[in-house]
Design a protein around this motif. Structure first.
Motif, mmCIF file in Angstrom:
data_model
loop_
_atom_site.group_PDB
_atom_site.id
_atom_site.type_symbol
_atom_site.label_atom_id
_atom_site.label_comp_id
_atom_site.label_asym_id
_atom_site.label_seq_id
_atom_site.Cartn_x
_atom_site.Cartn_y
_atom_site.Cartn_z
ATOM 1 N N ASP A 9 48.140 73.391 18.062
ATOM 2 C CA ASP A 9 48.016 72.148 18.816
ATOM 3 C C ASP A 9 47.342 71.042 18.016
ATOM 4 O OD1 ASP A 9 45.664 73.778 19.094
ATOM 5 O OD2 ASP A 9 44.952 72.394 20.633
ATOM 6 N N ASP A 33 52.154 73.640 21.301
ATOM 7 C CA ASP A 33 51.461 74.432 22.320
ATOM 8 C C ASP A 33 52.161 75.783 22.449
ATOM 9 O OD1 ASP A 33 53.527 74.337 24.511
ATOM 10 O OD2 ASP A 33 53.003 72.215 24.576
ATOM 11 N N MET A 55 45.332 77.437 22.064
ATOM 12 C CA MET A 55 46.310 76.374 22.289
ATOM 13 C C MET A 55 46.410 76.101 23.778
ATOM 14 S SD MET A 55 49.508 77.217 19.773
ATOM 15 C CE MET A 55 49.741 78.874 20.394
ATOM 16 N N PRO A 56 46.864 74.887 24.130
ATOM 17 C CA PRO A 56 47.050 74.589 25.552
ATOM 18 C C PRO A 56 48.274 75.313 26.128
ATOM 19 C CG PRO A 56 47.653 72.684 24.210
ATOM 20 C CD PRO A 56 47.101 73.729 23.285
ATOM 21 N N LYS A 57 48.304 75.386 27.452
ATOM 22 C CA LYS A 57 49.382 75.985 28.247
ATOM 23 C C LYS A 57 49.410 77.503 28.127
ATOM 24 C CE LYS A 57 52.164 71.843 28.391
ATOM 25 N NZ LYS A 57 53.448 71.240 28.183
#
Length: 77
Positions: A9, A33, A55-57
Motif C-alpha cells: 500500500d 491493497d 495493507m488495507p482491506k
C-alpha cells in the motif's frame, strides 16, 4: 523473465520494487491493497509474489492464506 505481483500500500515502496524488477527484466504488476492483490492473482499467472503484511482491506497474511489454497507460488513477505 518472471511475472511478479508486488502488493504494497506504500506507493513509494511499490515504485522502488517495480523499478528494480524492471531493471532485472522482470514484469512487475502492482497492487495497492490486499483485495486488489487477490483479484490480480486470480486473473493472471505469477511466478512470484512480493507481499506487504500490513495493507488495507485484506492484510498480507490473509492474502497469503488465500494464495496457498490454489497455488504454491513463491511468496516473499
Amino acid at each position: 523473465m518472471a511475472n511478479v505481483l508486488v502488493a504494497d500500500d506504500n506507493r513509494q515502496i511499490a515504485s522502488v520494487l517495480e523499478e528494480y524488477l524492471k531493471k532485472e527484466n522482470h514484469t512487475p504488476v502492482i497492487a495497492l491493497d490486499g483485495e486488489q492483490a487477490l483479484e490480480l492473482f486470480k486473473q493472471q499467472k505469477f511466478d512470484a509474489v512480493l507481499l506487504d503484511v500490513m495493507m488495507p482491506k485484506v492484510d498480507g497474511f490473509s492474502v497469503c492464506r488465500e494464495i496457498r489454497k490454489t497455488s504454491a507460488v513463491p511468496v516473499i513477505m
